[in-house]
Every structure is written in structure tokens, then in C-alpha cells.
Design a protein around this motif. Structure first.
Motif, mmCIF file in Angstrom:
data_model
loop_
_atom_site.group_PDB
_atom_site.id
_atom_site.type_symbol
_atom_site.label_atom_id
_atom_site.label_comp_id
_atom_site.label_asym_id
_atom_site.label_seq_id
_atom_site.Cartn_x
_atom_site.Cartn_y
_atom_site.Cartn_z
ATOM 1 N N PHE A 1 -4.963 3.681 0.660
ATOM 2 C CA PHE A 1 -5.422 3.847 -0.727
ATOM 3 C C PHE A 1 -6.902 3.518 -0.777
ATOM 4 O O PHE A 1 -7.296 2.375 -0.489
ATOM 5 C CB PHE A 1 -4.630 2.873 -1.590
ATOM 6 N N LEU B 1 -2.583 -0.298 -9.326
ATOM 7 C CA LEU B 1 -2.778 -1.724 -9.035
ATOM 8 C C LEU B 1 -1.776 -2.570 -9.803
ATOM 9 O O LEU B 1 -1.331 -3.612 -9.309
ATOM 10 C CB LEU B 1 -4.214 -2.151 -9.369
ATOM 11 N N ASN C 1 -15.895 -3.757 -9.378
ATOM 12 C CA ASN C 1 -16.294 -2.772 -10.403
ATOM 13 C C ASN C 1 -16.087 -1.348 -9.893
ATOM 14 O O ASN C 1 -17.044 -0.589 -9.702
ATOM 15 C CB ASN C 1 -17.777 -3.009 -10.747
ATOM 16 N N PRO C 2 -14.820 -0.930 -9.689
ATOM 17 C CA PRO C 2 -14.590 0.378 -9.062
ATOM 18 C C PRO C 2 -15.051 1.552 -9.923
ATOM 19 O O PRO C 2 -15.302 2.638 -9.391
ATOM 20 C CB PRO C 2 -13.068 0.410 -8.861
ATOM 21 N N LEU D 1 -10.020 2.918 -2.870
ATOM 22 C CA LEU D 1 -10.699 2.697 -4.151
ATOM 23 C C LEU D 1 -12.027 1.971 -3.911
ATOM 24 O O LEU D 1 -13.082 2.409 -4.366
ATOM 25 C CB LEU D 1 -9.796 1.873 -5.094
ATOM 26 N N VAL E 1 0.841 -1.196 0.000
ATOM 27 C CA VAL E 1 0.000 0.000 0.000
ATOM 28 C C VAL E 1 0.879 1.250 0.000
ATOM 29 O O VAL E 1 0.708 2.160 -0.819
ATOM 30 C CB VAL E 1 -0.961 -0.019 1.216
ATOM 31 N N GLY F 1 -8.223 4.454 -15.376
ATOM 32 C CA GLY F 1 -6.872 3.961 -15.654
ATOM 33 C C GLY F 1 -5.850 4.426 -14.617
ATOM 34 O O GLY F 1 -4.821 3.760 -14.433
ATOM 35 N N TYR G 1 -8.098 -9.532 -2.675
ATOM 36 C CA TYR G 1 -7.822 -8.110 -2.907
ATOM 37 C C TYR G 1 -6.925 -7.909 -4.132
ATOM 38 O O TYR G 1 -6.384 -8.849 -4.668
ATOM 39 C CB TYR G 1 -7.315 -7.385 -1.659
ATOM 40 N N GLU G 2 -6.841 -6.657 -4.555
ATOM 41 C CA GLU G 2 -6.092 -6.319 -5.780
ATOM 42 C C GLU G 2 -6.651 -7.053 -6.997
ATOM 43 O O GLU G 2 -5.922 -7.427 -7.912
ATOM 44 C CB GLU G 2 -4.608 -6.663 -5.629
ATOM 45 N N GLY G 3 -7.961 -7.292 -7.001
ATOM 46 C CA GLY G 3 -8.612 -8.037 -8.076
ATOM 47 C C GLY G 3 -8.754 -9.495 -7.664
ATOM 48 O O GLY G 3 -7.759 -10.149 -7.352
ATOM 49 N N ILE H 1 -9.547 -11.006 -17.023
ATOM 50 C CA ILE H 1 -8.582 -10.091 -17.662
ATOM 51 C C ILE H 1 -7.766 -10.878 -18.694
ATOM 52 O O ILE H 1 -7.557 -10.422 -19.830
ATOM 53 C CB ILE H 1 -7.679 -9.417 -16.601
ATOM 54 N N PHE I 1 -16.710 -8.163 -19.039
ATOM 55 C CA PHE I 1 -17.192 -7.211 -18.034
ATOM 56 C C PHE I 1 -18.309 -6.308 -18.565
ATOM 57 O O PHE I 1 -18.975 -5.630 -17.804
ATOM 58 C CB PHE I 1 -16.034 -6.315 -17.548
ATOM 59 N N SER J 1 -0.352 -4.941 -18.409
ATOM 60 C CA SER J 1 -1.256 -5.149 -17.265
ATOM 61 C C SER J 1 -1.735 -6.594 -17.233
ATOM 62 O O SER J 1 -1.873 -7.189 -16.155
ATOM 63 C CB SER J 1 -2.470 -4.228 -17.386
ATOM 64 N N GLY K 1 -3.633 1.761 -12.796
ATOM 65 C CA GLY K 1 -2.181 1.790 -13.014
ATOM 66 C C GLY K 1 -1.411 1.533 -11.723
ATOM 67 O O GLY K 1 -0.360 0.880 -11.726
ATOM 68 N N LEU L 1 0.647 1.973 -3.879
ATOM 69 C CA LEU L 1 -0.681 2.578 -3.931
ATOM 70 C C LEU L 1 -0.706 4.002 -3.373
ATOM 71 O O LEU L 1 -1.676 4.719 -3.568
ATOM 72 C CB LEU L 1 -1.689 1.690 -3.184
#
Ligand code: TGC
Ligand code: FAD
Length: 392
Positions: free
Chosen positions: A136, A247, A146-147, A138, A102, A241, A370-372, A380, A391, A321, A245, A106
């Protein structure tokens, strides 16, 4: 916890791919983890308390912003050094590594990459030294995976911004000095704002009753008409983005960190299996236990190679990514499976706090989310290889 006897596995001589500087950074971090983290971490996890005394040592080993240039207080190391540090720290505990992820990826990264020179000079040296701890924001109660749907927002009031909304599941929130917060402006565009503790209307209630990452503090960030000075808006990037970025950088660190947790579980189970006698011989002599251990070292070796190659690509500015996402997903799943198998090798002792395995296993339940989440990272990769977006 039992004495820390950790020995790092390197089945494919991956050390040959590292520079002398990489090995020095790794050794210094490993020595610090053995000396300062291992003896206390089980106790803090049991108490569900973050060991704040570790902040100074984390700063001293360079774990706050490892790749931030020296002019802003960082050690200016490369991406593989950053990864190796996260590996060693997560070998100790995922929660301690979370604090570094973090702070580095982040909080320091967005200030460095999206901030102006005044913001860099004001915040980065204090974050690198541990004088300031960051968080951080988000995720929101209704917007996790779905942020882009976030409802936290700010209005331009002429001489300041007025921030309203709430973030939840935020690492370091309860004691952060600054928070990088993502919110929508009146046109619905996402921007990063630096919110400081002490601003009126900003509170950070702690989240209790976690069975995972118990040695990391988690909480909410609540904004009730918070007046944020205009100079606290990160000027150089906006849109979804921008947080994504950050993340990328944190997910890269987690891809390495998870290897540390897996190595610790494997090393503990291997040692135990050689010492534990059942039916007149060490359980390491039974084929079923050998299968578990053989599969573990194979998966760790594959994960090490994936992380190393990703590090090379990232150093060259070529890591995508989607490549980072694959490594995060693969290595965390690898680690959680190894933790579950390793726990079984220890039998009843596997659930005891005398060993680190159960703590790693429980921690990794957060790391895989976390982090996806694991599912999001699968999608992805799915999007990247098929061109079809699941998505939308
Ligand atoms: P989508 O339309 O695909 O993208 C919006 C814009 O973002 C760009 N983009 C990225 N940019 C940089 N890095 C990435 N990884 C990026 N992914 C996408 C994209 O090109 C686009 O740009 P533009 O210019 O065209 O506008 O966005 P979407 O709404 O469809 O969502 C995509 C999805 C689901 C992959 C994304 O929302 C996602 O990754 N969701 C997961 C959320 C997540 O990971 N949250 C983590 C919160 S922080 C945290 O967990 C910290 S834990 C810390 C610890 O303790 O260690
Ligand atoms: P949801 O998004 O509600 O997902 C629930 C389930 O639905 C998951 O299994 C998910 O995979 C699945 N799902 C969702 N969408 C899809 C889809 N399109 N297709 C298929 N399946 C789908 N956030 C921050 O901003 N900052 C932090 O510092 C931070 N620290 C954290 C610390 C901890 C300990 C934890 C547990 C979380 C932290 N988070 C943080 C939040 C974290 O990033 C989110 O929990 C995560 O992104 C998932 O969001 P969610 O919990 O709302 O789950």
C-alpha cells in the motif's frame, strides 16, 4: 527463542463477551502462531528477513482478508474475529501482523470497497490465498503525516495512465505482486491505482538497517513513467478520504494487535518473576516488581475492553474514525510501556533473543509511528472533542 509457554491473561472474564466462533478463530490462530511462528521468528528478526514460508499458513488461518466475503475468497468473518486474529498474530510478532494488516485492510479492503466487480474477481481470491502479496503506497519522502501533500501523479494518455513518483517506508514492497498506490491526477485529485510487478518502470528497492520490524520487509515503490492500464484505477472512491478509509480498517486491527504484543510481554515477565530468585526469594515477591505487574494487567484489561467495545461498534457500522484512532493510540502506547517495564523485570536476560520482549519493544517503535503517529492520533481526538483543527 525459549519454548513458547504463552498463557493468555483474561482478568475480567472478557471471554464471556465472545461468541463460540470468536473463540474458535482465536484458538486456531493461537495454535498456528505457537507451532509455526514462535520457533522461527527470533532467528528471522535477527537475520532481518521476512519468513516467506508463513504466507501459506496465514492464508490457511484466514488472516488475509478475514472480513472479505466468501464469494471473493475470504472467510467472511466479523470485525471482532479480525481483531482477535491480529491480536494472536502480533503476540507472535508485529512484523507478521503488519503483513496481514497490509494485505487485508490496505490492499484487499480498497479493492473490495472502491473497486469494480472485475477488479474484485481478478485480485481478491489470489490475495486471500496468498498467491499474490500486496503493498500500500501512501507515504512519500516529503509527505508522511501529511499525505494530502503527495506529489506522485498520473496523466491520462488516452489509452493508459502514466504514473510518476515514489513512495517510501512501504511494508511488503520488496516482494509484493501488486501495490495499491495513491496518486494525484492532473486536477490534483487523489485516486487509487493497482500497479502490478512487471510493469515497465516500476521498481521496489528494499530499505535496510532497520532496528525495528526486522522480520517484515520494508521498501520503496518507485514509478518512472509506468504505463498503468485504465482498468486498474479504483473507480468507486477518490480524494484523501479514500486512503484514510483504508487506514481506519488497519488501525482497528492494530488496536487489537498491540494487545497481543503486550500480553506476551506481561506473560513472559510474570513467569520469569516467579522463577528468578534474588535475595533468597522470587523477585515476584518484591513490591516494586508487583507494582509493575499489577499495572500491566490493569492496562491490558482496559485495552481489551476498549478493543472489544470498538469491535461491537464496528460490527454495527457505528465506529467513528476518531474512536478507531483513540484505540490505536491508547493500545499501542500501552503495549510499548509494558514492553519497556517487562524488559526491566527480566534484568540482563531482558535484552536477550532467548525471550521475545526486546523484539516486541523494538517492533512497537514502528507501530507507534506507522498508521498515524501517536501525536497525529492525539490531534485527531483533540479535533473531535474541541472542533478546533490543529492541522490547518
Ligand atoms: P482532512 O481534511 O481532515 O480529511 C480529508 C478528507 O478525508 C476524510 N477523512 C477520513 N475519511 C475516512 N477515514 C478517516 N480516518 C478520515 N480522516 C479524514 C475527511 O472527512 C475529508 O473528506 P472530504 O470529503 O471532506 O474531502 O485531511 P488532512 O489533510 O487535514 O489530514 C488529516 C490527518 C492528519 C488526520 C490525516 O492526514 C492522517 O491521518 N495522517 C496520518 C497519515 C497516516 O496515518 N499514514 C499511514 C500510512 S500507511 C501505513 O503506515 C501503513 S503501516 C502498515 C503496516 O505495516 O501495518
Ligand atoms: P513525519 O510526518 O515527518 O513526522 C515526524 C514527527 O513530527 C513525528 O513525531 C510526528 O508526530 C510529528 N508531527 C508531524 N506533523 C505534526 C503535527 N501536525 N503536529 C504535531 N506533530 C507533528 N506508509 C505507507 O504508506 N505504507 C506502508 O506500508 C507503510 N509501512 C511502514 C512500515 C514501517 C516499518 C514504518 C516505520 C513506516 C511505514 N509507513 C508506511 C510510513 C508511516 O505511515 C509514516 O512513517 C508515518 O505516517 C509518519 O510519517 P513520517 O515518518 O514521514 O514522519
Amino acid at each position: 527463542m525459549a519454548q513458547d509457554l504463552f498463557q493468555s491473561p483474561d482478568y475480567y472474564n472478557i471471554d464471556d463477551l465472545l461468541t463460540e466462533e470468536h473463540k474458535l478463530v482465536r484458538q486456531a490462530t493461537r495454535d498456528w502462531v505457537k507451532r509455526d511462528v514462535s520457533p522461527i521468528i527470533e532467528d528471522y528478526a535477527q537475520k532481518a528477513e521476512f519468513p516467506k514460508q508463513l504466507i501459506k499458513g496465514l492464508a490457511e488461518v484466514g488472516a488475509f482478508g478475514p472480513y472479505i466475503p466468501e464469494e471473493y475468497g475470504g472467510p467472511g468473518l466479523d470485525q471482532i474475529s479480525y481483531g482477535l486474529m491480529m491480536q494472536e498474530i502480533e503476540r507472535g510478532d508485529s512484523g507478521v501482523r503488519s503483513t496481514c494488516s497490509v494485505q487485508s485492510s490496505l490492499v484487499m479492503y480498497p479493492i473490495y470497497a472502491y473497486g469494480n466487480e472485475e477488479q474484485r474477481k481478478k485480485y481478491l481470491p489470489k490475495l486471500a490465498s496468498g498467491e499474490f502479496l500486496g503493498s500500500f503506497g501512501l507515504t512519500e519522502p516529503n509527505f508522511g503525516s501529511n499525505p494530502g501533500g503527495m506529489v506522485t501523479n498520473f496523466k491520462d494518455m488516452g489509452d493508459h495512465y502514466l504514473l510518476n513518483g515514489a513512495k517510501m517506508w512501504i511494508s511488503n514492497a520488496p516482494f509484493c505482486d501488486v501495490a495499491v498506490v495513491w496518486a494525484k491526477n492532473e486536477e490534483g485529485r487523489i485516486h487509487g491505482l493497482i500497479v502490478e510487478r512487471g510493469m515497465e518502470g516500476f521498481t521496489t528497492p528494499e530499505t535496510h538497517n532497520k532496528w525495528s520490524l526486522r522480520a517484515s520487509a520494508t521498501g520503496e515503490l518507485v514509478f518512472d513513467n509506468v504505463k498503468v492500464p485504465k482498468e486498474n484505477l479504483l473507480p468507486n472512491k477518490s480524494g484523501l478520504g479514500a486512503p484514510l478509509g483504508c487506514l481506519d480498517s488497519a488501525r482497528f486491527g492494530i488496536a487489537w494487535g498491540a494487545i497481543g504484543a503486550a500480553m506476551d510481554c506481561y506473560d513472559t515477565a510474570l513467569r520469569y518473576s516467579k522463577e528468578r530468585i534474588q535475595f533468597g526469594k522470587p523477585i515476584a515477591g518484591f513490591q516494586l516488581q508487583q507494582k509493575k505487574l499489577a499495572e500491566m494487567i490493569t492496562e491490558i484489561t482496559k485495552a481489551q475492553l476498549l478493543a472489544w467495545r470498538l469491535g461491537v461498534l464496528k460490527n454495527e457500522g457505528r465506529a467513528t474514525s476518531a474512536q478507531i484512532s483513540m484505540a490505536k493510540r491508547n493500545n499501542v502506547e500501552m503495549a510499548i510501556k509494558i514492553a519497556r517495564e517487562a524488559r526491566q523485570i527480566l534484568g540482563g536476560m531482558g535484552i536477550s533473543g532467548d525471550y521475545s520482549i526486546m523484539r516486541h519493544m523494538m517492533n512497537l517503535e514502528s507501530v507507534i509511528t506507522y498508521e498515524g503517529t501517536h501525536d497525529i492520533h492525539l490531534l485527531i481526538t483533540g479535533l473531535d472533542i474541541t472542533g478546533e483543527n490543529a492541522f490547518k
